[in-house]
Design a protein around this motif. Sequence first.
Motif, PDB file in Angstrom:
ATOM      1  N   GLU A  42       0.741  -1.290  -0.013  1.00 17.55           N
ATOM      2  CA  GLU A  42      -0.125  -0.060   0.181  1.00 17.55           C
ATOM      3  C   GLU A  42       0.829   1.228   0.136  1.00 17.55           C
ATOM      4  N   GLY A  43       1.926   1.224  -0.771  1.00  9.67           N
ATOM      5  CA  GLY A  43       2.947   2.266  -0.732  1.00  9.67           C
ATOM      6  C   GLY A  43       2.627   3.267  -1.909  1.00  9.67           C
ATOM      7  N   THR A  44       3.099   4.518  -1.893  1.00 11.59           N
ATOM      8  CA  THR A  44       2.695   5.434  -2.756  1.00 11.59           C
ATOM      9  C   THR A  44       4.237   5.419  -3.727  1.00 11.59           C
ATOM     10  N   PHE A  45       4.106   5.163  -5.028  1.00 16.84           N
ATOM     11  CA  PHE A  45       5.144   4.773  -6.043  1.00 16.84           C
ATOM     12  C   PHE A  45       5.240   6.096  -6.803  1.00 16.84           C
ATOM     13  N   HIS A  46       6.689   6.511  -7.173  1.00 20.19           N
ATOM     14  CA  HIS A  46       6.997   7.577  -8.023  1.00 20.19           C
ATOM     15  C   HIS A  46       7.912   7.271  -9.048  1.00 20.19           C
ATOM     16  N   LEU A  47       7.476   7.658 -10.399  1.00 15.03           N
ATOM     17  CA  LEU A  47       8.226   7.338 -11.607  1.00 15.03           C
ATOM     18  C   LEU A  47       9.146   8.431 -11.910  1.00 15.03           C
ATOM     19  N   TYR A  48      10.431   8.284 -12.144  1.00 15.35           N
ATOM     20  CA  TYR A  48      11.335   9.431 -12.465  1.00 15.35           C
ATOM     21  C   TYR A  48      11.877   9.175 -13.866  1.00 15.35           C
TER      22      TYR A  48
END
Length: 207
Positions: free
Chosen positions: A42-48
Amino acid sequence: MELVAVTSAPLPAPHLSLMTSGAIYMGQEIQLQCTAPENYPEGTFHLYSHSTGEQLQTAQAPETKNSVMFTIQSSYAMKSIECFCKYQCYVGNEIQVSEVSNVLSVTINVPVWVFVVVGLVGLLILVASVLVTVYLLRRNKKKKQEERDKDSIWIDQQMTPDWSDGNHNMVYDANSVSKTDISNTYLSNVDSQMESRSPVPFSSFRT
């Protein structure tokens, strides 16, 4: 909105993988999956973007899930993309941020139809260039021929259709009429002119 971590201990790094199978072409959607360790759901994921460090997308993992899917629409200007991801989630009452994932490099291929279109456009340009060149050459040739025709005209506009100038002076083609014919015609014209003149009275008496 990206959450700010309050702890200095980073979480284990996630793994970024390519989910789109086969060759990837310009304009095609690219699916990437960022997966955290199983005990960090249930994490918040970020794409860079690896080249600029710009954050491209953010996604929230569903309940009890530890991964998300990112979808990138490749443009026709792209040759490749390089991305990485990371996540953040609650650990107890605190939000912690993970280390960055592996850098995933994706090569974007040029579709076959692009080569076909480029080839057809090049062929059309070549055909158009040839047609324009042929047209210009023919027009130039026609113009030169008209100029030569004007220079070759030697008959006066006042000449009658019987090839005379209206004053009993005949015009002859030196290649088609002999000198004898010209002389006979000239003498006939002289005799005709003398006969048409009125005789002058002659008298032997002096006044």
